[in-house]
Each structure stands twice: as C-alpha cells, then as structure tokens.
Design a protein around this motif. Sequence first.
Motif, PDB file in Angstrom:
ATOM      1  N   SER A 189       0.773  -1.232  -0.013  1.00  0.00           N
ATOM      2  CA  SER A 189       0.008  -0.026   0.000  1.00  0.00           C
ATOM      3  C   SER A 189       0.906   1.292  -0.110  1.00  0.00           C
ATOM      4  O   SER A 189       0.781   2.330  -0.657  1.00  0.00           O
ATOM      5  CB  SER A 189      -0.924  -0.120   1.295  1.00  0.00           C
ATOM      6  OG  SER A 189      -1.801  -1.010   1.109  1.00  0.00           O
TER       7      SER A 189
ATOM      8  N   GLU B 243       1.204   4.384  -2.765  1.00  0.00           N
ATOM      9  CA  GLU B 243       1.085   5.764  -2.201  1.00  0.00           C
ATOM     10  C   GLU B 243       2.193   6.536  -2.709  1.00  0.00           C
ATOM     11  O   GLU B 243       1.877   7.710  -3.255  1.00  0.00           O
ATOM     12  CB  GLU B 243       0.946   5.650  -0.774  1.00  0.00           C
ATOM     13  CG  GLU B 243       0.731   7.152  -0.139  1.00  0.00           C
ATOM     14  CD  GLU B 243       1.018   7.311   1.324  1.00  0.00           C
ATOM     15  OE1 GLU B 243       0.503   8.076   2.023  1.00  0.00           O
ATOM     16  OE2 GLU B 243       1.903   6.610   1.608  1.00  0.00           O
TER      17      GLU B 243
ATOM     18  N   CYS C 213      -8.189   7.423   5.916  1.00  0.00           N
ATOM     19  CA  CYS C 213      -7.602   6.694   4.574  1.00  0.00           C
ATOM     20  C   CYS C 213      -8.449   7.213   3.477  1.00  0.00           C
ATOM     21  O   CYS C 213      -7.816   7.762   2.524  1.00  0.00           O
ATOM     22  CB  CYS C 213      -7.369   5.128   4.440  1.00  0.00           C
ATOM     23  SG  CYS C 213      -6.191   4.455   5.449  1.00  0.00           S
TER      24      CYS C 213
ATOM     25  N   CYS D 182      -7.114  10.410   0.943  1.00  0.00           N
ATOM     26  CA  CYS D 182      -7.109  10.256  -0.570  1.00  0.00           C
ATOM     27  C   CYS D 182      -7.898  11.075  -1.483  1.00  0.00           C
ATOM     28  O   CYS D 182      -7.736  11.583  -2.579  1.00  0.00           O
ATOM     29  CB  CYS D 182      -7.054   8.837  -1.103  1.00  0.00           C
ATOM     30  SG  CYS D 182      -8.620   8.069  -1.134  1.00  0.00           S
TER      31      CYS D 182
ATOM     32  N   HIS E  54      -1.085   9.133   5.304  1.00  0.00           N
ATOM     33  CA  HIS E  54       0.242   8.707   5.462  1.00  0.00           C
ATOM     34  C   HIS E  54       0.597   8.383   6.771  1.00  0.00           C
ATOM     35  O   HIS E  54       1.051   7.306   7.205  1.00  0.00           O
ATOM     36  CB  HIS E  54       1.253   9.541   4.772  1.00  0.00           C
ATOM     37  CG  HIS E  54       2.627   8.923   4.608  1.00  0.00           C
ATOM     38  ND1 HIS E  54       2.999   7.987   3.981  1.00  0.00           N
ATOM     39  CD2 HIS E  54       3.595   9.092   5.529  1.00  0.00           C
ATOM     40  CE1 HIS E  54       4.201   7.491   4.306  1.00  0.00           C
ATOM     41  NE2 HIS E  54       4.782   8.546   5.050  1.00  0.00           N
TER      42      HIS E  54
ATOM     43  N   VAL F 153      -4.233   8.178  -6.796  1.00  0.00           N
ATOM     44  CA  VAL F 153      -4.170   8.114  -5.507  1.00  0.00           C
ATOM     45  C   VAL F 153      -5.485   7.461  -4.824  1.00  0.00           C
ATOM     46  O   VAL F 153      -5.299   6.880  -3.783  1.00  0.00           O
ATOM     47  CB  VAL F 153      -4.008   9.287  -5.030  1.00  0.00           C
ATOM     48  CG1 VAL F 153      -5.286  10.290  -5.128  1.00  0.00           C
ATOM     49  CG2 VAL F 153      -3.657   9.434  -3.523  1.00  0.00           C
TER      50      VAL F 153
ATOM     51  N   VAL G 104      -5.423   3.702  -3.863  1.00  0.00           N
ATOM     52  CA  VAL G 104      -4.455   3.337  -2.725  1.00  0.00           C
ATOM     53  C   VAL G 104      -5.131   3.571  -1.498  1.00  0.00           C
ATOM     54  O   VAL G 104      -5.279   2.868  -0.695  1.00  0.00           O
ATOM     55  CB  VAL G 104      -3.434   4.526  -2.768  1.00  0.00           C
ATOM     56  CG1 VAL G 104      -2.497   4.053  -1.666  1.00  0.00           C
ATOM     57  CG2 VAL G 104      -2.529   3.978  -4.035  1.00  0.00           C
ATOM     58  N   GLY G 105      -6.008   4.826  -1.352  1.00  0.00           N
ATOM     59  CA  GLY G 105      -6.589   4.998   0.185  1.00  0.00           C
ATOM     60  C   GLY G 105      -7.814   4.030   0.394  1.00  0.00           C
ATOM     61  O   GLY G 105      -7.924   3.485   1.537  1.00  0.00           O
TER      62      GLY G 105
END
Length: 407
Positions: free
Chosen positions: A230, A234, A291, A295, A329, A386, A389-390
């Motif tokens: 992950s 990111e 998260c 994103c 992050h 992105v 990813v989140g």
Amino acid sequence: MPAIDSRTDKSTPHTDTPTPWPTIILLALTAFCAAATQRILDPMLPRIAEVYTTTLSGASWAITAFAIVYGCLQLVLGPSGDRYGKLRVISLFAVVAAVASLLCALSGSLATLIAARMLAGVGCAAVIPLSMAWIGDNVPYEQRQAVLARFLIGQICGLACGQTFGGLAAEQDWWQWPFLVYTVLFAAASGLLWYRVGRHERPQGRKPESLGVSLRHVLQKPWPRVVLISVFFEGAAVFCGFAFVASHLHVAGGLPLTEAGLILAVFAVGGLSFALLARRLVPKLGETGLCQLGCVLIAIALAAICRWPTPGVAVVGCYLFGLGFYMLHNTLQTTATQMAPERRGAAVSLFSTAFFTGQSLGTGIGGAIIAFSGTTPTLALATVAVLPVGFGFAWQIRRRDRALVPA
C-alpha cells in the motif's frame, strides 16, 4: 481461533508509561533537517535545468537519486538500529547528512550535485524511520498515532522550509545557499542527540542476526506485506504529481519560481493542521475514515491545480493536499510501527524502503511523461492513481479488524 492482534504485543509499552517528549523533540528537529533536504530541490528544478543546460526531466534525477539511495539503505539501517541502538545510528548518520549538504552547496555540475544528493540520501535514510521505530518502542499503540503526528510537526516544518528556501534561492545568483543552512542544523542536531544516547538509549539485549533473518521475519507475515504494498503505491501515486507541482505552476500558470515555491510550502500548513487536530480526528474518523478522506482530498487538490494553475487555487489545493496526505500517510505509518514489534527497526525501515522506492518510481514516471507531454498529464495521472490506494488500504483494515473479532 481468532487472529492475534499485534497491537497488544507484550513488547509494546503500557498506557501508563510517560511519553519521552524531550527525546521526541530532538528527533523532530533531526527530522526537520532531513525533510528539508529531501524536498528542497522541488521548486529549484527549472533553475537547475537552466544552470546545467538540461531538461526538467534530466534535472529531476537529483530528486530521484536521493530517493533511490534513501530507500535502498533502509534494508541495512533498520536492523542496525535494532542491534546498535536507534538514537546512536540516527546521530551518526546525521553527520553524514551534514557533509552531504556542504557538498551540495559546493557542487559545480549536475553530476556532482547528483552525487552529493546520493550521499545526502545516505545520511537522511536513518532519521525518520528509526525515529518512528524509537517512538514505537517507547509509546503505547493507543497513544502512538497522536504522538507520531506531533513528531511529524518537525518533518512538516522541514518540508515547508525546504520548499520555501528552495523557491527563494532558485531566482538568486547563488542558489545553493540553503544547503549551508542545513549543514549547520544537521551538525547541531547530531551533537544534541549523541549527548542523549548514553542516558536514554535502551539496549535490546538481542543476539546478532543476519540482515536476511530480520527482514524475512517481517515479510513472512501477511499484514506487513499489505502495508508495504500500500505505501509503495502511495509513494508512486502521490509524488508522481507532487514533485512537479511547482514546475506546473511555473510552466502552465506562468508563476515565478519564488512564488511557486512559497505556494508549495502551504502543503506544510495542511500537514500541521492534521498534526494539531490528530487527537480529535483519529478517534472520530478512525483509521479507515482517515484513509478514505485523505485520498479524496489529495485527488481534489491535484485535479484543481492541474486544471487551474492560478495562485488562489494553488494555495487552497496545496493546503488540502497536505491535510489529505498526512491523514493517509500517518495512518500507514502508525500501522507500520506495529507490524513486527520485536524487530521494529527492520519493519519501519522496510516501510520506508517501499515508500521511497515508490516515490522514485513515481517521480521517474512523471519526469518521463513531462518530457513527451508536459506537466498537465503528470498531475492528471496522480489524481486518478491515489484514489485506489486510500480506499484499498481502508478495505484491508476492515478485513484485518474482522479477522480479529472472535467467532
């Protein structure tokens, strides 16, 4: 039989353990220097391309080289911190970073600048990952995300100062002067940390083991692999766009490099907002909410800057980008500190390796796209990339939490 929650591992400090703020503040100071060194070249890329008669893509290798070295060295420095003491390793490598900053200031060609930046990657590699691991050793999990957010204030301020000084210096005759500032700061931070090593470093008392054993112990577990994959994506998605925001504002929006660098520093204000509000946001949104919202904010910010590269939109966009990035992050960072508590240095360093390997890939892809199509497609790609990813990591967190509930 329910899965074992590593967050309750016996190696984690008890909740009544006092938070070691003096040492954390010194670690934050060192992280300030490392973060400033990391991002100082972002607004300088057009000036470097002009000075050394190269393209933006060619100049971006000064950023990519730092990220590659930084990421690869994590595989060595993490286990070294577990074995020899995290504060001791951080202090010694801060000296290397001070020397590298001095060499950057004295560089007379793109090749020597890239070589000095590689050495800077060596020096900075130990700072933030081992600081996070040390905090994981000394702060209980229930309090850790908020404490890590406060520690990150140093890193965030470093990002702001690095980008601000980079933008200011880019249009001056001697554009290397900020490197001298960080030479002095690194040296001071190293000395102060070394002073505290003898009093505050906790020996692990572990028998020496090979690098492969340490890393294999972390990677053989499924959850660490989820976190590492992950954070790799990111880094690739976020920095494919973020590394070229200042260049996009300059090329597509016609902003002077000084103004573009100052606007880019608003990213840090968004990060500071998260750090100061973390104690409220973390329990209210939870890891999955942080998260997902993070994103979405990043995507909105990049899309707006890509479409409207004006000062007003860029200021708001950089603020939202900083806020969203640290929501996402910081959640990944907190989970990384508990992936393998008994080898925390190795685990967090693997995390940083994945992040900066992804970052170097994203910057390289962004530079290649710019060489053919300009900055707009690069930011557009990062905007789209992105989101999975989140939302993907939030889904994995829910899966993990369901597995921890007894049947």
